[in-house]
Design an enzyme around this catalytic site. Sequence first.
Site: not given
Ligand code: F58
Length: 822
Positions: A365, A668, A562, A556-557, A664
């Site tokens: 991811h 949405k 970003k 978003k985070r 994602t």
């Molecule tokens: C996200 N990753 C990607 N990671 O950033 C995003 O582009 C993608 O759409 C999504 O996955 C689904 O495929 C993501 O959300 C985390 O939250 C990690 C969790 C563990 C620690 C680092 C961040």
Amino acid sequence: MSANPTTGQRIQRTVPAFTQLLLDNLYHTHGQAVQSASAQDGYMALSYSVRDFLVERWRKTTEAQYRANPKFVYYFSAEYLPGKQLARNMLYTDTMNVARAALAAHDLNVDDFIDLDIEPGLGNGGLGRLASCFLDSLATLDIPAVGYGIRYEYGIFKQMFRDGWQVEKPDGWLMYGNPWEFPQSDEMVMVGFGGTVESSTDDAGNACSRWLPKYQVLGEPCTVLVPGYATETVNILRLWRARATEEFDFQLFDIGDYVKAVEQKVYSENISKVLYPNDETYQGKRLRLQQQYFFVACSLHDIIRRFHLKNDDWDLFPQKVVIQLNDTHPVIAIAELMRILVDQYGLDWDRAWQIARDTFAYTCHTLLPEALEKWPVDLLEHCLPRHLQIIYDINYRFLEEVRSRFPGDEQRVARMSIIEETPRRQIRMAHLATVGSFAVNGVAELHSRLLREQTLRDFADLWPDHFQNKTNGVTPRRFVQLANPRLATLITSTIGADWLTDLDQLQQLEDYAEDAAFLTAWRDIKQANKVALTEYLEKSIQQHFHPDSILDVMAKRLHEYKRQLLKAMHIIWLYQRIKANPKLVVAPRTFLFGAKAAPGYHLAKLIIKLIHNIGTVVNPDPDVQGRLKVVFPANYNVSMAERFYPAADLSEQISLAGKEASGTGNMKFALNGALTIGTLDGANVEIRERVGAANFFLFGLSVDEVAALRQRGYNPMLYYQQNTDLRNVIDAIATGGFSNGDMKLFQPLVDALLFHDQFMLLADFQAYVDCCEAAAEAYQAPDRWTRMSILNTARCGFFSSDRTIRQYCDDIWRVDSLRVKA
Ligand code: F58
């Protein structure tokens, strides 16, 4: 006992039957009398009643699955973000109307109970939410599937703002009980940690190993029901909760060390205590490794138990079991399955390896190298000594294969090794995942290509057929039907209800893009959603925005890649233009943010502070006359997102090209008729391809341009020197324009921009500002804008997670659906 209770009379969709069910549950399940029931009691009774409808379907599903002995998908994810359950479960059991009527007869409002529902924050962001969308689609498509994860006692922290600074508070989401889980202590599993490995030889002279853990922890499964939409299937999500073993405590009690015994109990139970709020930089935290191994060991044990209910030949295992690894977090499962097969069941290595490799598939991811997990060898040796040996064995054999394919290429061997040697010996979990899986996939076309060509290039050279793309998707049930009932009603009344399970049907809306009445209805809905959001913000944070302004949303985070900071710079640019010429005609705009920063990520927290401070300067400024407004409510989560998507006019997807794996939220927003302003990154590329270039605001460097610019030597200072507007923006931040004259506060941000600018904000600044202007201009032509909005929704059917899951089923998992009879 003979048969199951006849639920026939109990579970009926009539107002009298539902009323009786509510009263029964209030009294018998929850132990409360009507006279003294609080709102919380009412919520529990309602939840149990809706759950009763699910239980019936769950039992039928379990029975059908047991009978058919099908292949199961097991989804391993350290994170889930299911969102609120009550409204979703009412939609999926078709009990909303009956519940509303039953409660209304007693002067109660179902919406008040829906508000009391707690959202489980068991994830950081997109990755966790994707896992929940996938479970929704798996059940909706009748795929036999189980999700496995961790039942964190504290989910992602609650965010508050104090003077514009993020403050974190614990999320004790289980405080008032959780009606949606079934703790199943009869299926607890014992998990070992630490200790030593005993080596011996068996009677046939083969070397054997046996792990003697130092201590054990119990895993208790808490089962959450995952209903499919418009089908009988109810799958499950099993979340493991760590519990101290009694044996362990007793030993210490015996020697009289009471406090130590209690400490050990606390220590064991710490494993599922809290979700790590992570910021994409890898940290070798022991507790995190323990969490990962804990849930994976429990889940594999459970899977093997389930397999043995009907099967005894290990070679059948990959025909009955496929395990999808959601990022590297559960990848230790590969070593654990090898340990079980070789050490516990006595399979020879090659046979065990064949089985393991035919069982696992891995989804990556990210593209950020710092986000690919690596575990220090000494940490693994200490926590999981046998697993370390197994990883060494896997690596030894793997590198032999590399050497025979590429003789003499020792650099390649070093690059591909599962063990990184310098600067510190570490296990590269993404390499272990790739070596131990039969398929590896990225989450959008561009991401999958970059994985193949860059991040995992050596592996793609070796096994080109392993690599696939599965572009992410989102569930239209939660993110359109539940989040945006007004729009959903219009869509259903226009094209029928099939779109909810066949999102390509939205295409039919194109026929109405020129229909004046439809355009008006569409626009009115957006307006009503904006009004509803402004009322909500007014009530919750006493902030108001004008529903006629362009609602421009970035949610978003919070991460530098970003580029929330680029958005902040644009707002400052606009503000400076108004200050320079207060009579200037500017389209009124509201900038709405939602974002949490990892608690240890200082720059991210400083960006939050800057955005707040911009708001405190811009919002009340009489020159602005309400034309610009910055709103940043605290504690962005799934529920807040569900309020944002329906109301948004503009969706900000502005990461530096090549950094966002997919996104994602972008899907949405688009499905809810927001137009995207974005770069050619992640799934934006595919959104733009589908909605059409004319209906998407594109700006910024492409992946190739980013690479070329870096190659030439990127110097942000040049952009600063050559672009007066840009210089004014940065100078205003640097000289205290948004910090009451304090020139120190934002200096780390200014320095990062001027001297590093890792994510090339300066290079993209002018293009971004111009594009924002183009979007604001387009908004001035309401019919044209509305048409673009309709086309975004109409052409985004591809981004249903049902489509994604079908592709996983066909190309990776090779599983069939199993229809459960009503
Ligand atoms: C996200 N990753 C990607 N990671 O950033 C995003 O582009 C993608 O759409 C999504 O996955 C689904 O495929 C993501 O959300 C985390 O939250 C990690 C969790 C563990 C620690 C680092 C961040």
